[in-house]
Design an enzyme around this catalytic site. Sequence first.
Site, PDB file in Angstrom:
ATOM      1  N   CYS A   1     -26.967   0.050  -1.884  1.00  0.00           N
ATOM      2  CA  CYS A   1     -25.865  -0.597  -1.171  1.00  0.00           C
ATOM      3  C   CYS A   1     -26.371  -1.888  -0.537  1.00  0.00           C
ATOM      4  O   CYS A   1     -27.361  -1.868   0.198  1.00  0.00           O
ATOM      5  CB  CYS A   1     -25.293   0.323  -0.096  1.00  0.00           C
ATOM      6  SG  CYS A   1     -23.956  -0.413   0.883  1.00  0.00           S
TER       7      CYS A   1
ATOM      8  N   CYS B   1     -26.340   8.535   3.882  1.00  0.00           N
ATOM      9  CA  CYS B   1     -25.569   8.115   2.710  1.00  0.00           C
ATOM     10  C   CYS B   1     -26.475   8.106   1.486  1.00  0.00           C
ATOM     11  O   CYS B   1     -27.624   7.631   1.537  1.00  0.00           O
ATOM     12  CB  CYS B   1     -24.958   6.729   2.930  1.00  0.00           C
ATOM     13  SG  CYS B   1     -23.991   6.133   1.528  1.00  0.00           S
TER      14      CYS B   1
ATOM     15  N   CYS C   1     -19.157   6.261   6.079  1.00  0.00           N
ATOM     16  CA  CYS C   1     -19.132   4.792   6.197  1.00  0.00           C
ATOM     17  C   CYS C   1     -18.131   4.399   7.283  1.00  0.00           C
ATOM     18  O   CYS C   1     -17.055   3.857   7.010  1.00  0.00           O
ATOM     19  CB  CYS C   1     -18.775   4.158   4.855  1.00  0.00           C
ATOM     20  SG  CYS C   1     -19.160   2.397   4.739  1.00  0.00           S
TER      21      CYS C   1
ATOM     22  N   CYS D   1     -25.712   5.223   7.602  1.00  0.00           N
ATOM     23  CA  CYS D   1     -26.404   4.826   6.372  1.00  0.00           C
ATOM     24  C   CYS D   1     -27.578   5.764   6.054  1.00  0.00           C
ATOM     25  O   CYS D   1     -27.939   5.926   4.893  1.00  0.00           O
ATOM     26  CB  CYS D   1     -26.912   3.386   6.493  1.00  0.00           C
ATOM     27  SG  CYS D   1     -25.599   2.151   6.675  1.00  0.00           S
TER      28      CYS D   1
ATOM     29  N   LYS E   1       0.827  -1.208   0.000  1.00  0.00           N
ATOM     30  CA  LYS E   1       0.000   0.000   0.000  1.00  0.00           C
ATOM     31  C   LYS E   1       0.860   1.256   0.000  1.00  0.00           C
ATOM     32  O   LYS E   1       0.631   2.204  -0.770  1.00  0.00           O
ATOM     33  CB  LYS E   1      -0.922   0.001   1.227  1.00  0.00           C
ATOM     34  CG  LYS E   1      -1.827   1.220   1.330  1.00  0.00           C
ATOM     35  CD  LYS E   1      -2.257   1.511   2.750  1.00  0.00           C
ATOM     36  CE  LYS E   1      -1.134   2.138   3.536  1.00  0.00           C
ATOM     37  NZ  LYS E   1      -1.573   2.635   4.860  1.00  0.00           N
TER      38      LYS E   1
END
Length: 419
Positions: free
Chosen positions: A355, A349, A339, A346, A269
């Site tokens: 989702c 969102c 999130c 949620c 990463k």
Amino acid sequence: MSHHDPEANFSSRSMFPSVRCGARSLRSLVRILIMSSPYFTQSRSVITRSSSQSAGVTPAASVRSKLFSRQPKTAPPVAVTLEVEEASVSELEPVSVASSAGCDKLKTKPSSERRRKQVKVEYENHGHLPFKMEFWEPLNWKKQFELIREMRSGRDAPVDEMGAEKCYDTEALPRVRRFQVLVSLMLSSQTKDQVTGAAMQKLRAHGCTVENLLATSDEKLGELIYPVGFWRNKVKYLKQTSAVLQRDFGGDIPNSVEGLVRLPGVGPKMAHLAMDIAWNQVSGIGVDTHVHRISNRLGWFRRPTKNPEETRKALEEWLPRELWSEINWLLVGFGQQVCLPVSPLCSSCLNQNICPSAHQSSPVKRPKAGSPRSPKSLPFKTKTEPGQELALNDETIKQEPRPETVSYMRPRRKNKCPL
């Protein structure tokens, strides 16, 4: 009567035997007697029709020369060549074999066997697949991506203000800026961006260069980067990495992922993000815990991935390359604001209707043994349904007696017998 030479008669007849004569004829008897003679048995030569005629001599002379020659002769190479050619042709086409008594049946190979040999294909190079793999992409991912962009349009998340792109000195030399990017990425592992940003400010004030870090003691360097996660190990990694960069790269960082991952404390990463930020080259997707969690919640894989490296490989299979540089900061900021790891928002969102993980309760961590919330420390037993964790209210906790209010009776000691 004219004088008849039996040897000449045999030589002219034995080379071309007639199948019309009887088995008990006189010529057959003479031929058997001559063939059983020691002169004939000692000769190992092969008498063929082609050899007697191709030599350009009479049959009698050829037989006489073969009878009195004692040296073995091998078959001509032409016959061997013909046998090989005939064998190769016999594998492809049916061949008829005729015996001396007559013609036998045709010996052929089944047509189905020949077809299977023609259709059969073998691949020697196992690295390349013989067919093109079917392209797969998740459902509604483009709409989900656009809605996340809309929610991240403010760019006011911690990663936007204190991420690796904001931690280096813009007025320093190019190699110093690249080194500071790598140091900020090494410190950001298992650490919040706020803590990483504060540590980088102290390092920059001290002098965040390869030479200064090598000259700084471990105790002083630990004070500068504290309280980042695993700061003792990161002090060791920073010292080792600085020594390698000064010895092998002249104080600069490698310009390839292979060279970056060889440095102590640098993972895939960090390598991909360093290539993007420091060298402005997109080599892959930098996947951290936020990208790993959110991409699995959105259902962007055929099956859930287990670790960030597996998530990176699965994302790179279908995500367009022009989005590889954007997806890291996009999902990291989205994970810091909306999130969340536990109890995601949620309801606020924009992807809650598309989702697959929307409005699902986050898993509750099991309390550690010995803690006030653990089942063993409770004065009563509580029954829970399978798959549900034990949840306690504040009222239940208040009813528990405090340790200082509980009195315990010390058992009396038995008097020892006098000696």
